[in-house]
Write an enzyme that holds these catalytic residues in place. Structure first.
Site, PDB file in Angstrom:
ATOM      1  N   HIS A  98       5.158 -10.031   2.179  1.00 37.11           N
ATOM      2  CA  HIS A  98       4.442 -11.207   2.712  1.00 37.11           C
ATOM      3  C   HIS A  98       3.906 -12.090   1.595  1.00 37.11           C
ATOM      4  CE1 HIS A  98       0.962  -8.404   2.506  1.00 37.11           C
ATOM      5  NE2 HIS A  98       0.218  -9.479   2.418  1.00 37.11           N
ATOM      6  N   CYS A 133      -8.041  -7.556   2.296  1.00 38.76           N
ATOM      7  CA  CYS A 133      -8.192  -6.168   2.744  1.00 38.76           C
ATOM      8  C   CYS A 133      -9.640  -5.713   2.700  1.00 38.76           C
ATOM      9  CB  CYS A 133      -7.329  -5.256   1.885  1.00 38.76           C
ATOM     10  SG  CYS A 133      -5.653  -5.851   1.828  1.00 38.76           S
ATOM     11  N   SER A 158       5.274  -6.302  -2.064  1.00 44.23           N
ATOM     12  CA  SER A 158       4.980  -6.497  -0.644  1.00 44.23           C
ATOM     13  C   SER A 158       5.527  -7.860  -0.261  1.00 44.23           C
ATOM     14  CB  SER A 158       3.470  -6.446  -0.424  1.00 44.23           C
ATOM     15  OG  SER A 158       3.190  -6.596   0.937  1.00 44.23           O
ATOM     16  N   ASN A 210      -5.196  -9.332  -7.801  1.00 41.40           N
ATOM     17  CA  ASN A 210      -5.144 -10.156  -6.595  1.00 41.40           C
ATOM     18  C   ASN A 210      -6.377 -11.030  -6.415  1.00 41.40           C
ATOM     19  OD1 ASN A 210      -5.947  -7.327  -6.238  1.00 41.40           O
ATOM     20  ND2 ASN A 210      -6.585  -7.956  -4.209  1.00 41.40           N
ATOM     21  N   THR A 225      12.988   4.859  10.886  1.00 41.94           N
ATOM     22  CA  THR A 225      14.038   3.893  11.235  1.00 41.94           C
ATOM     23  C   THR A 225      13.764   2.547  10.557  1.00 41.94           C
ATOM     24  OG1 THR A 225      14.377   5.021  13.319  1.00 41.94           O
ATOM     25  CG2 THR A 225      15.196   2.762  13.191  1.00 41.94           C
ATOM     26  N   GLN A 282       1.423  -9.049  -6.524  1.00 43.46           N
ATOM     27  CA  GLN A 282       1.044 -10.462  -6.670  1.00 43.46           C
ATOM     28  C   GLN A 282       2.035 -11.292  -7.480  1.00 43.46           C
ATOM     29  OE1 GLN A 282      -1.456 -12.322  -5.459  1.00 43.46           O
ATOM     30  NE2 GLN A 282      -2.242 -10.661  -4.200  1.00 43.46           N
ATOM     31  N   THR A 328       0.848  -1.198   0.000  1.00 39.14           N
ATOM     32  CA  THR A 328       0.000   0.000   0.000  1.00 39.14           C
ATOM     33  C   THR A 328       0.887   1.253   0.000  1.00 39.14           C
ATOM     34  OG1 THR A 328      -1.685  -1.199   1.245  1.00 39.14           O
ATOM     35  CG2 THR A 328      -1.810   1.207   1.295  1.00 39.14           C
TER      36      THR A 328
END
Ligand code: PLP
Length: 379
Positions: free
Chosen positions: A183, A307, A181, A133, A219, A161, A55
Site C-alpha cells: 500500500h 498504526c 508493503s 516512517n 491461499t 517506506q 508487519t
C-alpha cells in the site's frame, strides 16, 4: 492498477495452487507479478515471498532467524522501528529471548560503531529499518549489512517506506532479508513481500499449505498480488519524480512553514531522509489539535504512524531522538506523494499558519484565501 486487478476478481477466479488448467492460468499471473516485484529490487523472483503486509514480513524474518538458529537467542534492532518490530521484540522478550533496541542520535541517526559492538555471539539477526516512517530518516543499510556479513550474522531491513523513493537493489544492499508493503506504493492494502536471499535458511511463519514454495502457507490473494506487480512497475517509473518534483515541493513546504510560523522545529536529519517526508514540532500545541484543524479544511496529515493513531503516548521515535514529551506531542508528519501538486502545497501553506495561531490563542492576519474547491495538500 484497478484494471489490472479486475479480471482476478471476476473471470479468473481459479486457485493458482490447484492442478486444473484454470488455476494454472492464474498461477502464471501470480508469477508475472512476482517477477515485477523482484525486478523493482533487483532480486531473483524465487527470492520473493508474497506476504499479507509489512508487519508479516518483519515478524517472519525475525522468527525465521530464531527458528533456524536455535542456539542464538538475541535480536538486535533499534529504538525507532515500526511497532511491527517494537512489539514483536517485546513479545519475544516475554518468551525469554533477548532483544536490544539501539538508541539513536538527536537527528535520528544510528551510531554504526555501537551497532557493531552490540552484535554478540548469540545474535541471530540484526533487523534495522531502512527509512523511518515518522521522520523519513534513512539508515546506512549497505554499511550495516556489510558489518553483519563480516560477523556472520543475518541482516534484515524493513524497507516498507522506500519503494518509489529510494532505488532498491538487494545485491548492492547486501541484506539477507527485506520487507515491503504494497500500500506504500499505492497498491491495495493487505499485500506485501519478503525478499529472502538465495540459500538463506528460512522457516515459514505461517505454517500450512505449500504455497510460496512452502515458505508461506495460505491461499494466494491473487488480485492484490497482481496489483502489487503493477504498482512495482509504476514505483520504478516514479522514482525520478519523487526525488525531484516531490522533494522540491516538500522542501518548499517545510522552508515556508519554518519561516512563517514561530516556534516550529524539524525533527530528524535534513539531508539523510526520504524526499517526501517532513516531521515538524509545533511548540505549545498538541499535534492532534492541528490534525483536526487540518482535517476540517480537507488536509490529511498525521502524528506518529497510522498504526499508533489513537494512542495518547508521544511518539517512541521522537522520544528516542531525545525530544521532550511535550515537544513530541506537538509533532506532525506531513508527507507528500506523486499525486500531490504545487497548488495543494500552496493551500496547506495558506491554511496552517491560521490553524496554529488560533490554537495558540493568537491573532492571525492570514494570507489571501485560496480558491474554493481546491484539493487538499497533504496525504
Ligand atoms: N514498517 C514500516 C516502516 C511502516 O511504515 C509500516 C506501515 O506503515 C509497517 C512496517 C507495517 O506495514 P503493514 O501495515 O503493511 O503491516
Amino acid at each position: 492498477m484497478v484494471e489490472a486487478m479486475v479480471p482476478f476478481l471476476s473471470d479468473f477466479w481459479g486457485n493458482p495452487s490447484s492442478a486444473y488448467h484454470f488455476g494454472r492460468q492464474v498461477a502464471k499471473h501470480v508469477e508475472g507479478a512476482r517477477a515485477k516485484v523482484a525486478e523493482m529490487m533487483n532480486a531473483d523472483p524465487r527470492e520473493v515471498i508474497f506476504t499479507s503486509c509489512g508487519t508479516e514480513g518483519n515478524n517472519s524474518a525475525i522468527n525465521s532467524a530464531l527458528m533456524t538458529q536455535p542456539g542464538k537467542r538475541h535480536v538486535l534492532t533499534t529504538a525507532v522501528e515500526h511497532s511491527a518490530n517494537m512489539k514483536f521484540g517485546a513479545a519475544l522478550q516475554k518468551r525469554g529471548y533477548d532483544v536490544t533496541y539501539l538508541p539513536v542520535e538527536p537527528d535520528g541517526a544510528l551510531d554504526i560503531h555501537l551497532l557493531e559492538k552490540s552484535i554478540r555471539k548469540d545474535t541471530a539477526i540484526v533487523s534495522v529499518m531502512w527509512a523511518n516512517n515518522e521522520t523519513g530518516v534513512i539508515f546506512p543499510i549497505e554499511e550495516i549489512a556489510a558489518i553483519c556479513r563480516s560477523k556472520g550474522v543475518l541482516c534484515h531491513t524493513d524497507a516498507v517506506q522506500t519503494p518509489g523513493k529510494l532505488k532498491i537493489d538487494v545485491t548492492e544492499l547486501g541484506v539477507d532479508m527485506l520487507s515491503l508493503s504494497a500500500h506504500k506504493l499505492h497498491a491495495p492494502k493487505g499485500i506485501g513481500a519478503l525478499y529472502v536471499k538465495k540459500r538463506t535458511k528460512f522457516q515459514p511463519y505461517l505454517i500450512g499449505g505449500g504455497q510460496e514454495q512452502g515458505r508461506r502457507g495460505g491461499t494466494e490473494n491473487v488480485a492484490n498480488m497482481v496489483a502489487f506487480g503493477r504498482a512495482a512497475e509504476l514505483a520504478m517509473a516514479g522514482l525520478h519524480d519523487e526525488n525531484t518534483r516531490v522533494k522540491a515541493l516538500r522542501d518548499r513546504m517545510e522552508k515556508t512553514i519554518l519561516a512563517e510560523i514561530p516556534d516550529v522545529v524539524r525533527n530528524g536529519s535534513r539531508l539523510h531522509r526520504l524526499p517526501n517526508t517532513s516531521n515538524l514540532s509545533f511548540g505549545g500545541i498538541e499535534a492532534e489539535a492541528i490534525l483536526i484543524g487540518l482535517d476540517n479544511v480537507g488536509i490529511c496529515a498525521s502524528s506518529g504512524s497510522a498504526c499508533t493513531t489513537g494512542s495518547l503516548d508521544p511518539s517512541h521515535v521522537l522520544l528516542a531522538m531525545g525530544l521532550k514529551p511535550t515537544r513530541a506531542r506537538g509533532s506532525v508528519r506531513l508527507s507528500l506523494g506523486i499525486y500531490n501538486t504545487a497548488e495543494e502545497v500552496d493551500y496547506l501553506q495558506e491554511e496552517l499558519p491560521g490553524i496554529v495561531a488560533r490554537l495558540r490563542g493568537e491573532e492571525h492576519h492570514g494570507r489571501v484565501k485560496h480558491a474554493k474547491g481546491t484539493r487538499p495538500a497533504v496525504a
